[in-house]
Design an enzyme around this catalytic site. Structure first.
Site, PDB file in Angstrom:
ATOM      1  N   HIS A 186      -3.368  -5.743   1.960  1.00  0.00           N
ATOM      2  CA  HIS A 186      -3.063  -5.970   3.371  1.00  0.00           C
ATOM      3  C   HIS A 186      -3.591  -7.364   3.681  1.00  0.00           C
ATOM      4  CE1 HIS A 186      -2.260  -1.687   4.093  1.00  0.00           C
ATOM      5  NE2 HIS A 186      -3.318  -1.429   3.369  1.00  0.00           N
ATOM      6  N   CYS A 218       0.804  -1.229   0.000  1.00  0.00           N
ATOM      7  CA  CYS A 218       0.000   0.000   0.000  1.00  0.00           C
ATOM      8  C   CYS A 218       0.837   1.281   0.000  1.00  0.00           C
ATOM      9  CB  CYS A 218      -0.985  -0.052   1.166  1.00  0.00           C
ATOM     10  SG  CYS A 218      -2.412   0.989   0.897  1.00  0.00           S
ATOM     11  N   ARG A 268     -12.905   5.729  -0.797  1.00  0.00           N
ATOM     12  CA  ARG A 268     -11.690   4.919  -0.679  1.00  0.00           C
ATOM     13  C   ARG A 268     -11.944   3.568  -1.322  1.00  0.00           C
ATOM     14  NH1 ARG A 268      -7.772   6.618   2.560  1.00  0.00           N
ATOM     15  NH2 ARG A 268      -6.957   4.569   3.103  1.00  0.00           N
TER      16      ARG A 268
HETATM   17  N1  GLN Z   1      -1.813   6.841   2.009  1.00  0.00           N
HETATM   18  C1  GLN Z   1      -2.149   5.846   1.115  1.00  0.00           C
HETATM   19  C2  GLN Z   1      -3.537   5.849   0.513  1.00  0.00           C
HETATM   20  O1  GLN Z   1      -4.540   6.115   1.187  1.00  0.00           O
HETATM   21  C3  GLN Z   1      -1.797   4.511   1.725  1.00  0.00           C
HETATM   22  C4  GLN Z   1      -2.813   3.934   2.674  1.00  0.00           C
HETATM   23  C5  GLN Z   1      -2.335   2.648   3.266  1.00  0.00           C
HETATM   24  O2  GLN Z   1      -1.146   2.356   3.275  1.00  0.00           O
HETATM   25  N2  GLN Z   1      -3.234   1.854   3.761  1.00  0.00           N
HETATM   26  O3  GLN Z   1      -3.611   5.600  -0.666  1.00  0.00           O
END
Ligand code: GLN
Length: 268
Positions: A217, A105, A142
């Site tokens: 993840h 990520c 998101r």
């Molecule tokens: N900051 C990044 C995003 O929101 C990574 C988020 C994360 O590592 N979970 O894309």
């Protein structure tokens, strides 16, 4: 290819863990634990080395495996300010010479050319991976949910198929705002369920040398233990110059969890 038995290592395998305090969202430390335990269960000596703000750049070149987890935008920025000069060069060098790594990520966003957060300034990346990431803004949804991926990166897919005797599906969980577009770097996988790099082109992650970059993840490795074994096997082969076969471990619980998940998501 004939595989020899596990060689005895004179020095422990060193797992380099990038910025453990700043970059370990959504259980990504589980990737470190998974590599460590799977080595220990086989009697392979292993050590963990934090690669963070207090670490001398020379340590970045002493690692056999690298793990980088996710981070919030603020932490990502702190890391990028630190990951410059000799440290950046050493990390780049390690990836380019083929040290196996898993980067989740926020970590792959840092390895790309840049990350543009939803609010604030563009953060320059290391440019090891030919990709860019842009967050479309605080009001954009998101990318969240379970992921099923089919590994398509050619060499990795071939080697995993040999290990598994089957299609290498990865299971994970994504939670990111940034949308990643790949340049010439090879995608890690094709999205079977979920959104992946950008929700548009069905690509997920990237694969470069032996670096696995992913939005998955989960943490990724305990959910897909064969991928952890591929990393360990690759690290030992780099150290000894010989391909070796790892003895099998009892992964029946992980296997059951994988089949439940694949069923739940109507895959296969
Ligand atoms: N900051 C990044 C995003 O929101 C990574 C988020 C994360 O590592 N979970 O894309």
């Amino acid at each position: 290819m004939s595989l020899s038995a596990l060689p005895t290592l004179s020095e422990p395998l060193m797992i380099g863990w990038l910025y453990p305090k700043l970059m370990s969202t959504y259980g990504d430390r589980g990737n470190v634990t998974c590599l460590q335990r799977r080595c220990e269960w086989r009697g392979i000596p292993v050590r963990i080395q934090a690669l963070d703000r207090d670490t001398d750049p020379s340590q970045f070149t002493q690692v056999d495996l690298i793990v980088g987890g996710g981070a919030q935008d603020r932490q990502q920025e702190i890391v990028m300010r630190d990951l410059q000069g000799a440290k950046a060069a050493a990390l780049k060098g390690a990836i380019e010479v083929g040290v196996p790594g898993v980067f989740t990520c926020g970590a792959p966003q840092l390895l790309g050319h840049y990350y543009e957060p939803g609010l604030g300034q563009r953060i320059q990346g290391l440019g090891v991976l030919d990709l860019v990431t842009v967050h479309p803004g605080p009001d954009a949804p998101r990318c969240i949910g379970n992921l099923v991926l089919e590994v398509t990166a050619e060499r990795l897919a071939r080697e995993l198929r040999l290990m598994l005797g089957d299609v290498p599906y990865l299971i994970g969980f994504e939670n990111h705002g940034g949308r990643t577009k790949l340049g010439s770097v090879e995608p890690l996988a094709r999205v079977v369920r979920g959104l992946g790099n950008n929700g548009e082109d069905q690509t997920e992650g990237a694969f470069h040398c032996n670096a696995i970059a992913t939005y998955s993840h989960g943490p990724l490795l305990p959910k897909n233990p064969f991928l952890a074994d591929w990393m360990i096997q690759t690290a030992i082969a780099r150290r000894t110059g010989e391909s070796c076969a790892l003895n099998r471990l009892d992964d029946s619980l992980a296997d059951r969890a994988r089949s439940v998940m694949l069923q739940r998501l109507n895959v296969g």
